[in-house]
Write a protein that holds these residues in place. Structure first.
Motif, PDB file in Angstrom:
ATOM      1  N   ALA B 121      91.671 154.700  65.823  1.00 32.09           N
ATOM      2  CA  ALA B 121      90.637 154.813  64.793  1.00 32.09           C
ATOM      3  C   ALA B 121      89.655 153.648  64.905  1.00 32.09           C
ATOM      4  O   ALA B 121      88.439 153.827  64.777  1.00 32.09           O
ATOM      5  N   VAL B 122      90.183 152.443  65.127  1.00 31.72           N
ATOM      6  CA  VAL B 122      89.327 151.263  65.288  1.00 31.72           C
ATOM      7  C   VAL B 122      88.498 151.386  66.564  1.00 31.72           C
ATOM      8  O   VAL B 122      87.308 151.037  66.592  1.00 31.72           O
ATOM      9  N   LEU B 123      89.113 151.882  67.625  1.00 31.67           N
ATOM     10  CA  LEU B 123      88.385 152.077  68.885  1.00 31.67           C
ATOM     11  C   LEU B 123      87.176 152.987  68.676  1.00 31.67           C
ATOM     12  O   LEU B 123      86.070 152.695  69.148  1.00 31.67           O
ATOM     13  N   TRP B 124      87.387 154.072  67.949  1.00 32.10           N
ATOM     14  CA  TRP B 124      86.276 154.987  67.695  1.00 32.10           C
ATOM     15  C   TRP B 124      85.183 154.316  66.861  1.00 32.10           C
ATOM     16  O   TRP B 124      84.005 154.401  67.198  1.00 32.10           O
ATOM     17  N   LYS B 125      85.584 153.638  65.797  1.00 25.46           N
ATOM     18  CA  LYS B 125      84.581 153.070  64.894  1.00 25.46           C
ATOM     19  C   LYS B 125      83.832 151.908  65.549  1.00 25.46           C
ATOM     20  O   LYS B 125      82.616 151.785  65.442  1.00 25.46           O
ATOM     21  N   ASP B 134      76.371 150.283  62.579  1.00 22.53           N
ATOM     22  CA  ASP B 134      75.087 149.978  61.930  1.00 22.53           C
ATOM     23  C   ASP B 134      74.991 150.584  60.535  1.00 22.53           C
ATOM     24  O   ASP B 134      73.940 150.543  59.911  1.00 22.53           O
ATOM     25  N   GLY B 135      76.104 151.161  60.072  1.00 21.84           N
ATOM     26  CA  GLY B 135      76.143 151.657  58.704  1.00 21.84           C
ATOM     27  C   GLY B 135      75.633 153.060  58.513  1.00 21.84           C
ATOM     28  O   GLY B 135      75.703 153.624  57.411  1.00 21.84           O
ATOM     29  N   ARG B 136      75.112 153.685  59.589  1.00 21.35           N
ATOM     30  CA  ARG B 136      74.529 155.012  59.450  1.00 21.35           C
ATOM     31  C   ARG B 136      75.529 156.032  58.927  1.00 21.35           C
ATOM     32  O   ARG B 136      75.196 156.882  58.093  1.00 21.35           O
ATOM     33  N   THR B 199      81.607 150.295  55.221  1.00 23.44           N
ATOM     34  CA  THR B 199      81.654 150.317  56.683  1.00 23.44           C
ATOM     35  C   THR B 199      82.572 149.229  57.222  1.00 23.44           C
ATOM     36  O   THR B 199      83.501 149.493  58.004  1.00 23.44           O
ATOM     37  N   TRP B 200      82.314 148.009  56.806  1.00 25.74           N
ATOM     38  CA  TRP B 200      83.079 146.886  57.360  1.00 25.74           C
ATOM     39  C   TRP B 200      84.456 146.756  56.730  1.00 25.74           C
ATOM     40  O   TRP B 200      85.434 146.378  57.381  1.00 25.74           O
ATOM     41  N   GLY B 201      84.548 147.099  55.434  1.00 26.26           N
ATOM     42  CA  GLY B 201      85.852 147.058  54.779  1.00 26.26           C
ATOM     43  C   GLY B 201      86.835 148.014  55.422  1.00 26.26           C
ATOM     44  O   GLY B 201      87.985 147.648  55.713  1.00 26.26           O
ATOM     45  N   ALA B 202      86.392 149.243  55.677  1.00 31.20           N
ATOM     46  CA  ALA B 202      87.274 150.228  56.300  1.00 31.20           C
ATOM     47  C   ALA B 202      87.686 149.769  57.692  1.00 31.20           C
ATOM     48  O   ALA B 202      88.858 149.847  58.070  1.00 31.20           O
ATOM     49  N   LEU B 208      93.402 145.537  60.717  1.00 29.04           N
ATOM     50  CA  LEU B 208      94.527 144.741  60.229  1.00 29.04           C
ATOM     51  C   LEU B 208      95.830 145.537  60.286  1.00 29.04           C
ATOM     52  O   LEU B 208      96.865 145.042  60.741  1.00 29.04           O
ATOM     53  N   VAL B 209      95.778 146.792  59.849  1.00 28.36           N
ATOM     54  CA  VAL B 209      96.978 147.644  59.896  1.00 28.36           C
ATOM     55  C   VAL B 209      97.429 147.811  61.341  1.00 28.36           C
ATOM     56  O   VAL B 209      98.624 147.692  61.649  1.00 28.36           O
ATOM     57  N   ALA B 210      96.483 148.071  62.234  1.00 23.27           N
ATOM     58  CA  ALA B 210      96.841 148.274  63.645  1.00 23.27           C
ATOM     59  C   ALA B 210      97.526 147.031  64.215  1.00 23.27           C
ATOM     60  O   ALA B 210      98.591 147.113  64.837  1.00 23.27           O
ATOM     61  N   VAL B 211      96.915 145.880  64.003  1.00 19.05           N
ATOM     62  CA  VAL B 211      97.465 144.640  64.566  1.00 19.05           C
ATOM     63  C   VAL B 211      98.838 144.340  63.984  1.00 19.05           C
ATOM     64  O   VAL B 211      99.799 144.023  64.704  1.00 19.05           O
ATOM     65  N   LEU B 212      98.950 144.434  62.669  1.00 23.12           N
ATOM     66  CA  LEU B 212     100.222 144.077  62.029  1.00 23.12           C
ATOM     67  C   LEU B 212     101.338 145.054  62.391  1.00 23.12           C
ATOM     68  O   LEU B 212     102.512 144.673  62.435  1.00 23.12           O
ATOM     69  N   CYS B 213     100.999 146.307  62.640  1.00 26.55           N
ATOM     70  CA  CYS B 213     102.030 147.275  63.035  1.00 26.55           C
ATOM     71  C   CYS B 213     102.452 147.105  64.489  1.00 26.55           C
ATOM     72  O   CYS B 213     103.605 147.380  64.847  1.00 26.55           O
ATOM     73  N   LEU B 214     101.523 146.662  65.320  1.00 24.06           N
ATOM     74  CA  LEU B 214     101.846 146.551  66.748  1.00 24.06           C
ATOM     75  C   LEU B 214     102.420 145.195  67.123  1.00 24.06           C
ATOM     76  O   LEU B 214     102.961 145.037  68.223  1.00 24.06           O
ATOM     77  N   MET B 215     102.316 144.209  66.220  1.00 21.81           N
ATOM     78  CA  MET B 215     102.911 142.901  66.510  1.00 21.81           C
ATOM     79  C   MET B 215     104.430 143.032  66.533  1.00 21.81           C
ATOM     80  O   MET B 215     104.991 143.874  65.838  1.00 21.81           O
ATOM     81  N   PRO B 216     105.109 142.171  67.305  1.00 25.89           N
ATOM     82  CA  PRO B 216     106.577 142.196  67.286  1.00 25.89           C
ATOM     83  C   PRO B 216     107.097 141.997  65.870  1.00 25.89           C
ATOM     84  O   PRO B 216     106.541 141.214  65.098  1.00 25.89           O
TER      85      PRO B 216
END
Lengths: 153, 292
Positions: B121-125, B134-136, B199-202, B208-216
């Protein structure tokens, strides 16, 4: 997780690897299809929803039926809706041709002549500053219908 | 080694019933609209709700995973993304039930699945989309999607007439035509700020969810990870009309809780029902009426 030895640990891990491997493979394929074959980022299992204005719902199909003394844009009726949604979401020749064949069947069922079906798929685009709206083509097909079967002597 | 693919582990910890029950409820609440799949899924999920032996049996979830996958194939490419995640999740449950430590196995599957889904999801955004950063995306969506109208009036300060006029101006002209002098879309400064913040909050919350879930896995990461997942569910599904996704993420978060984390488990269960409320109660409209 009970660990008898390294091998047990490895065997236990595969139970978690398999589902996420499936996710990664499908999502990676979706990214490729979105970038090379105009699959809408909102579909296909790549988690691209809410990332772009190019959703399947916002894409537009233009279907033009042509025959001698006839050339008209037709509406997407209920019987064509499923095929139209798939064609809009993934406007590759296979999906567009499926829709075109259904259009031909429907037109002939209603006694209307059809030689060719032209289908265009358009996605929305908005100016970054003014949000001025326009459309850009993402898929097109011209389908030549087979002549209707002759009946009687 | 005897295969545990078809039988649940007899000794040791069992998967929490709440995780299995809520997953079955997810399947019951959103039928899959392909008739030959729907009947079988409702039957399987219904039996899983009623009978503990069924819901703790790996084949139940293996079959459900296959049925959901068949539905995806039958209507491809029209399935929403959470249907894919639902299939992976059912598979994860089936495999975890046969593990020697099912709760640990499923917790790990949950972290990795959520981490991978949010990473894409982050990769796409952040990378692949041409009109997100750009907020569009949110500027257009908040003006054109009627489900955001109440929130836009409440927070963005636009009136219903503003939104209606903007919606008309944002309708693209057919076949690539462009106006030589397009009229300006009315956006208040509050609306612009709302779009930028969303835009930026999402994006940051998903990252953050991605990183925290993928961390050991470690105790230090655990609390922030749960906080991020809960915050995502509470904020996102207040507006995003995909309740099925919210329920599934809440259940997957619940699966990451240890038995003694009662408050956390109650929080995920509460969020599951909060998302259900969000989908049924037009809360932004109610708030807007109260304020105005």
């Amino acid at each position: 997780m009970t660990v008898a030895d390294g091998r047990t640990n490895g065997l236990a891990i595969w139970r978690s690897v398999l589902p996420v491997a499936a996710l990664v493979v499908v999502a990676s394929v979706q990214v490729v299809l979105a970038k090379t074959a105009s699959l809408t980022p909102w579909k296909g299992g790549g988690f691209g929803m809410f990332s772009t204005t190019d959703s399947a719902d916002q894409r537009m199909l233009r279907v033009v039926v042509a025959a001698p003394e006839r050339s008209e844009i037709i509406e997407i009726t209920e019987s064509l809706e499923d095929a139209a949604k798939r064609a809009a979401a993934f406007p590759v020749p296979r999906q567009l041709e499926r829709l075109a064949r259904l259009v031909v069947e429907r037109e002939r069922r209603h006694g209307r002549p059809v030689d060719t079906v032209q289908i265009e798929c358009w996605r929305p685009e908005y100016d970054a500053v003014t949000l001025a709206a326009s459309r850009r083509p993402v898929g097109e097909l011209v389908y030549r219908a087979e002549p209707p079967a002759q009946t009687g002597p | 080694m005897r295969s545990r693919l078809l039988k649940p582990a007899r000794d040791g910890p069992r998967l929490p019933d709440a995780v299995l029950l809520l997953t079955a409820i997810c399947l019951l609440l959103r039928p899959l609209d392909v008739w030959w799949v729907t009947g079988l899924v409702l039957l399987g999920a219904g039996l899983a709700v009623l009978y503990p032996a069924v819901r703790h049996a790996p084949p139940t979830w293996g079959v459900l995973a296959i049925l959901v996958a068949l539905r995806i194939a039958a209507v491809w490419p029209l399935s929403d993304n959470h249907i894919y995640l639902l299939s992976y999740w059912c598979l994860a449950i089936a495999l975890a039930l046969g593990a020697s430590d099912p709760p640990s196995a499923l917790s790990r599957s949950s972290r990795w699945l959520l981490g991978a889904a949010f990473a894409f999801a982050v990769l796409w955004k952040a990378v692949l989309s041409p009109d997100y950063l750009d907020g569009r995306f949110f500027r257009v969506t908040m003006l054109t999607d009627p489900r955001f109208a109440d929130a836009v009036m409440l927070v963005g300060g636009l009136t219903a007439d503003d939104i209606s006029a903007d919606r008309t101006m944002l309708e693209p002209l057919p076949e690539g035509a462009v106006l030589a002098d397009p009229p300006a879309v009315h956006e208040s400064s509050r609306f612009r700020a709302m779009a930028v913040a969303t835009t930026w909050g999402a994006l940051l919350l998903e990252a953050l969810v991605a990183v925290l879930c993928l961390m050991p896995e470690s105790r230090r990461v655990e609390v922030p990870r749960h906080a991020a997942i809960l915050a995502f569910c509470i904020t996102t599904y207040a507006l995003a009309p995909v309740a099925g996704f919210g329920w599934l993420i809440a259940v997957m978060g619940l699966a990451q809780c240890r038995t003694e984390q009662r408050l956390l488990r109650a929080s995920y269960t509460a969020v599951f029902f909060l998302v259900l409320l969000y989908s049924e109660v037009p809360w932004t409209g109610v708030l807007h009426d109260l304020v105005s």
